[in-house]
Enzyme design. Structure first.
Site, PDB file in Angstrom:
ATOM      1  N   ASP A  67       0.805  -1.223   0.000  1.00  0.00           N
ATOM      2  CA  ASP A  67       0.000   0.000   0.000  1.00  0.00           C
ATOM      3  C   ASP A  67       0.835   1.268   0.000  1.00  0.00           C
ATOM      4  O   ASP A  67       2.047   1.232   0.219  1.00  0.00           O
ATOM      5  CB  ASP A  67      -0.989  -0.017   1.184  1.00  0.00           C
ATOM      6  N   ASN A 136      -8.323  -3.148  13.681  1.00  0.00           N
ATOM      7  CA  ASN A 136      -9.707  -3.394  13.245  1.00  0.00           C
ATOM      8  C   ASN A 136      -9.786  -4.585  12.279  1.00  0.00           C
ATOM      9  O   ASN A 136     -10.811  -4.795  11.653  1.00  0.00           O
ATOM     10  CB  ASN A 136     -10.290  -2.131  12.594  1.00  0.00           C
ATOM     11  N   HIS A 138      -7.859  -4.993   9.600  1.00  0.00           N
ATOM     12  CA  HIS A 138      -7.488  -4.736   8.208  1.00  0.00           C
ATOM     13  C   HIS A 138      -6.192  -5.446   7.828  1.00  0.00           C
ATOM     14  O   HIS A 138      -5.330  -5.686   8.667  1.00  0.00           O
ATOM     15  CB  HIS A 138      -7.462  -3.234   7.879  1.00  0.00           C
ATOM     16  N   GLU A 143     -10.058  -2.132   4.675  1.00  0.00           N
ATOM     17  CA  GLU A 143     -10.721  -1.827   5.935  1.00  0.00           C
ATOM     18  C   GLU A 143     -11.984  -2.683   6.099  1.00  0.00           C
ATOM     19  O   GLU A 143     -12.462  -3.276   5.126  1.00  0.00           O
ATOM     20  CB  GLU A 143     -11.111  -0.341   5.952  1.00  0.00           C
TER      21      GLU A 143
HETATM   22  C1  F6R Z   1       1.087  -1.700   6.158  1.00  0.00           C
HETATM   23  C2  F6R Z   1      -0.205  -2.359   6.165  1.00  0.00           C
HETATM   24  C3  F6R Z   1      -1.073  -2.381   7.362  1.00  0.00           C
HETATM   25  C4  F6R Z   1      -0.324  -2.761   8.650  1.00  0.00           C
HETATM   26  C5  F6R Z   1      -1.283  -2.767   9.834  1.00  0.00           C
HETATM   27  C6  F6R Z   1      -0.570  -3.090  11.119  1.00  0.00           C
HETATM   28  O1  F6R Z   1       1.700  -1.810   4.896  1.00  0.00           O
HETATM   29  O2  F6R Z   1      -0.585  -2.864   5.152  1.00  0.00           O
HETATM   30  O3  F6R Z   1      -2.112  -3.293   7.141  1.00  0.00           O
HETATM   31  O4  F6R Z   1       0.252  -4.017   8.487  1.00  0.00           O
HETATM   32  O5  F6R Z   1      -1.874  -1.512   9.950  1.00  0.00           O
HETATM   33  O6  F6R Z   1       0.307  -2.054  11.435  1.00  0.00           O
HETATM   34  P1  F6R Z   1       1.355  -2.177  12.610  1.00  0.00           P
HETATM   35  O7  F6R Z   1       2.314  -3.247  12.216  1.00  0.00           O
HETATM   36  O8  F6R Z   1       2.026  -0.825  12.655  1.00  0.00           O
HETATM   37  O9  F6R Z   1       0.599  -2.512  13.840  1.00  0.00           O
END
Ligand code: F6R
Length: 241
Positions: A67, A136, A138, A143
């Site tokens: 992303d 959440n 994702h 989302e």
């Molecule tokens: C990042 C991504 C997100 C993160 C998720 C967890 O490229 O795709 O889905 O993996 O938000 O983030 P952290 O690891 O910071 O808790």
């Protein structure tokens, strides 16, 4: 689904890095799907260490990031391209042209999504996808409520994601409201998936995603339908299993 219990973040990082490095050693031209965020940083540090020791060669590897924020150029310190350069690519022998992140400043969002999706096809699909897990549920920036059939698309970020990631922007107001993300369908087409989770704050969502109902309301629950998922979590993140 295989679940590996790690003692702590460092142990989780080492175990997940072992899986990724085995992938690259067994297939030198592997296509790795990569994530940003706090969860995989330790994995990248471990891979850099092993690269420096001469144990892994990235010269034939291709990477596809999940992303990127809409509106952020690669030079922006908050962009995921910048994150990847600083946390991994600048420290290993990967060819810069073989590293791919959606272009946050593309003038045409639709075209950027189909370019990215075609790129994934052209490189032969993703051999191993590394994922973090949002509070959440994702994965990528898919989302709650995202269609399981979605390919790369542009999303509106949820309040919970803005809350979790505003720390990187100074304030919530400065944070982009939209992002490009590889879709759930594309993630599910990866041949293998490795999820890294750490910390008590993830324990509830880990339980719901792995053992709760499979529903778009918990995007990561779709992983229950994939036949080759490995979850590496520390004690705290796995404490409710
Ligand atoms: C990042 C991504 C997100 C993160 C998720 C967890 O490229 O795709 O889905 O993996 O938000 O983030 P952290 O690891 O910071 O808790």
């Amino acid at each position: 689904m295989k679940i590996y219990r790690a003692k702590d973040y460092k142990d989780m990082s080492r175990k997940a890095a072992n899986i990724l490095s085995a992938q690259v050693i067994l297939k030198e031209n592997s296509v790795l799907g990569l994530a940003t965020g706090s969860s995989p940083i330790g994995v990248y540090q471990q891979l850099i260490e092993w690269y420096r020791k001469g144990d892994i060669d990235f010269s034939h590897v291709t990477t596809i990031n999940l992303d990127e924020y809409c509106g952020l150029p690669p030079s922006s310190k908050q962009s995921y391209r910048y994150f990847m350069n600083v946390n991994l690519f600048d420290h290993i022998n990967i060819e810069p042209e073989n590293t791919h992140v959606p272009n946050g400043v593309s003038p045409d969002a639709k075209q950027e999504c189909s370019r990215y999706e075609n790129l994934i096809r052209r490189v032969g699909g993703i051999d191993m996808q590394l994922l973090g897990l949002g509070h959440n549920g994702h994965i990528g920036f898919n989302e709650p409520g995202s269609a399981f059939e979605a390919e790369t698309h542009c999303v509106d970020l949820s309040e919970s994601t803005i809350e979790a990631n505003k720390q990187y922007f100074g304030s919530a107001e400065e944070m982009p409201r939209q992002a490009y993300t590889v879709g759930i369908k594309t993630i599910m087409q990866a041949r293998r998936i490795v999820v890294v989770v750490s910390g008590e704050s993830k324990a509830g969502i880990v339980r719901d995603a792995l053992f709760g109902p499979i529903t778009p309301q918990v995007p990561a629950s779709v992983l229950q339908l994939h036949n080759n998922v490995t979850l590496v979590g520390d004690e705290a993140a796995l404490s409710l299993l």
